[in-house]
Design a protein around this motif. Structure first.
Motif, mmCIF file in Angstrom:
data_model
loop_
_atom_site.group_PDB
_atom_site.id
_atom_site.type_symbol
_atom_site.label_atom_id
_atom_site.label_comp_id
_atom_site.label_asym_id
_atom_site.label_seq_id
_atom_site.Cartn_x
_atom_site.Cartn_y
_atom_site.Cartn_z
ATOM 1 N N VAL A 41 0.650 -1.113 0.103
ATOM 2 C CA VAL A 41 0.052 -0.392 -0.135
ATOM 3 C C VAL A 41 1.336 1.414 -0.006
ATOM 4 C CG1 VAL A 41 -1.612 1.511 1.535
ATOM 5 C CG2 VAL A 41 -1.797 -0.933 1.150
ATOM 6 N N ASP A 42 2.015 1.057 0.729
ATOM 7 C CA ASP A 42 2.943 2.609 0.861
ATOM 8 C C ASP A 42 3.667 2.451 -0.364
ATOM 9 O OD1 ASP A 42 2.107 3.287 3.386
ATOM 10 O OD2 ASP A 42 3.962 1.224 3.981
ATOM 11 N N TYR A 45 0.588 4.391 -2.392
ATOM 12 C CA TYR A 45 0.592 5.572 -2.113
ATOM 13 C C TYR A 45 2.020 6.852 -2.227
ATOM 14 C CZ TYR A 45 -4.431 5.232 -0.382
ATOM 15 O OH TYR A 45 -5.663 5.077 -0.184
ATOM 16 N N SER A 387 -5.579 2.251 -11.151
ATOM 17 C CA SER A 387 -5.852 3.050 -10.670
ATOM 18 C C SER A 387 -7.271 2.584 -9.402
ATOM 19 C CB SER A 387 -6.231 4.387 -10.638
ATOM 20 O OG SER A 387 -6.869 4.485 -11.464
ATOM 21 N N THR A 390 -9.575 4.990 -2.807
ATOM 22 C CA THR A 390 -9.177 4.569 -1.582
ATOM 23 C C THR A 390 -9.704 3.418 -0.455
ATOM 24 O OG1 THR A 390 -8.092 6.542 -1.149
ATOM 25 C CG2 THR A 390 -8.275 5.193 1.218
#
Length: 403
Positions: A41-42, A45, A387, A390
């Motif tokens: 996830v890091d 983002y 893409s 969230t």
């Protein structure tokens, strides 16, 4: 004549393309479904930092080895192996472009016959901006090669015209006058500058932009124009200007004197705390001193060891990494190429900082256009990553279930 010894770049490239097409086809057949690492996830983002999701053949950054390698050759190896002007130390950028396109170190004859002829025939035929010098052609790979060669040949003239428009009241370029050339040492610096800024893997903003726009079958002129827009950002091509502004302010803060590291450190610490970041330090990939910085440092020690601004840069090199490590301000506290380049350009009289990005663009064109030739030759598809919102991402990783 065998294609590998031919002095015609088109013949050499044609032979290489057919072999590479077959090699990649076989590789995809056997390993196309293989997973490469894991994505966190890091990473998603964090600007896709570190994700292996792009094929870019011309160069690779090795964070562990601390090398930028063009088809396996480091910058020092390129400086040693590529053809040079007799009596000069820095290699010819034309030779680097041959290496980037073919993966082969060219002979002096290959550089002088194939590329220099191309420059000589075409470079002075246009003084228009990049987006307006494009010629409508088909989308096939042979025209991408032709357009790329034309664009590289025209870029010096485009860059010169931009300089004249901005700083010399729009003076025209009519003929080549060798008596107006810069001195030999500055010419050496420009060769070095072109080499160390030519290519930087595919994930940086300008290279990635050219790859992305080119994947839509946009021609090299449009792809390179888009890349230049990305290069103009302060986190990319404007970085050396930001460094020079900061160095000049620091130099003034010190009263114009360059002291030893014990005397400079309190002043630097005050600036560091004020700015939160130190311009020119840190790198997205490398975890040691950028080899581009080291090459420029060696050049400065040889040609301008007593220049006050270079002395300041070198003193900071001794101080900044330890200060940043102690303050926990950077995972990578080492200088990058931008920490040095502006000072060298300024020393030789090129004080117009807004022009530095143009020089950067002329350099980076060598790598981006070499890659674009191969991307089209191998039929790389439209780049279209997936893409997620969230909420969708949280659902994917099971975060919603945990509340």
């Amino acid at each position: 004549m065998n294609a590998t010894t031919s002095t015609n770049l088109r013949d050499v490239l044609s032979n290489l393309i057919s072999k590479e097409q077959s090699r990649i086809k076989n590789f995809k057949t056997q390993y196309g479904k293989t997973n490469i690492g894991s994505i966190s996830v890091d990473m998603i983002y964090g600007g896709m930092r570190g994700m292996k999701g792009l094929v870019y053949e011309t160069s690779v950054l090795d964070a562990d080895e601390v090398r930028i390698r063009s088809h396996g050759y480091s910058i020092p190896e390129c400086q040693q192996l590529l053809p040079k002007v007799p009596g000069r130390a820095e290699p010819l950028p034309e030779g680097l472009f041959w290496l980037l396109v073919t993966g082969q170190v060219p002979t002096e004859e290959q550089v002088s016959v194939s590329l220099v002829m191309h420059y000589g025939e075409r470079v002075w035929h246009s003084s228009l901006a990049i987006a307006f010098v494009r010629i409508e052609k088909c989308f096939f790979s042979q025209f991408v090669y032709e357009d790329s060669m034309d664009l590289i040949a025209k870029l010096p003239c485009v860059a010169a015209k931009i300089y004249l428009n901005l700083y010399r009241e729009g003076s025209s370029i009519s003929t080549i006058d060798s008596s107006l050339d810069c001195d030999a040492t500055f010419t050496e610096l420009m060769r070095l500058y072109l080499i160390i800024h030519s290519d930087h893997e595919g994930g940086n903003v300008s290279a990635h932009t050219s790859h992305l726009v080119g994947s839509a079958l946009s021609d090299p002129y449009l792809s390179f124009s888009a890349a230049m827009n990305g290069l103009a950002g302060p986190l990319h091509g404007l970085a050396n200007q930001e460094v020079l502004v900061w160095l000049t302010a620091l130099h003034k803060e010190m009263g114009g004197e360059v002291s030893d590291e014990k005397e400079i450190q309190p002043t630097f610490l005050a600036f560091c705390l004020y700015l939160q970041v130190v311009p020119g330090y840190g790198h997205a990939v490398l975890r040691k001193t950028d080899p581009g910085y080291t090459c420029q440092q060696e050049f400065a020690f040889k040609h301008l060891p007593d220049d006050p601004m270079f002395k300041l840069v070198h003193q900071l090199y001794k101080i900044v990494p330890n200060v940043l490590l102690k303050q926990g301000k950077a995972k990578n506290p080492w200088p990058n190429v931008d920490a040095h380049s502006g000072v060298l350009l300024q020393y030789y009289g090129m004080t117009e900082m807004n022009y530095y990005t143009v020089l950067f663009g002329v350099s980076r064109a060598l790598g981006m256009l070499a890659q674009l030739i191969w991307s089209r030759a191998l039929g790389f598809p439209l780049e279209r990553p997936k893409s997620m919102s969230t909420n969708g991402l949280m659902t994917l990783v099971g975060a919603n279930k945990s509340g």
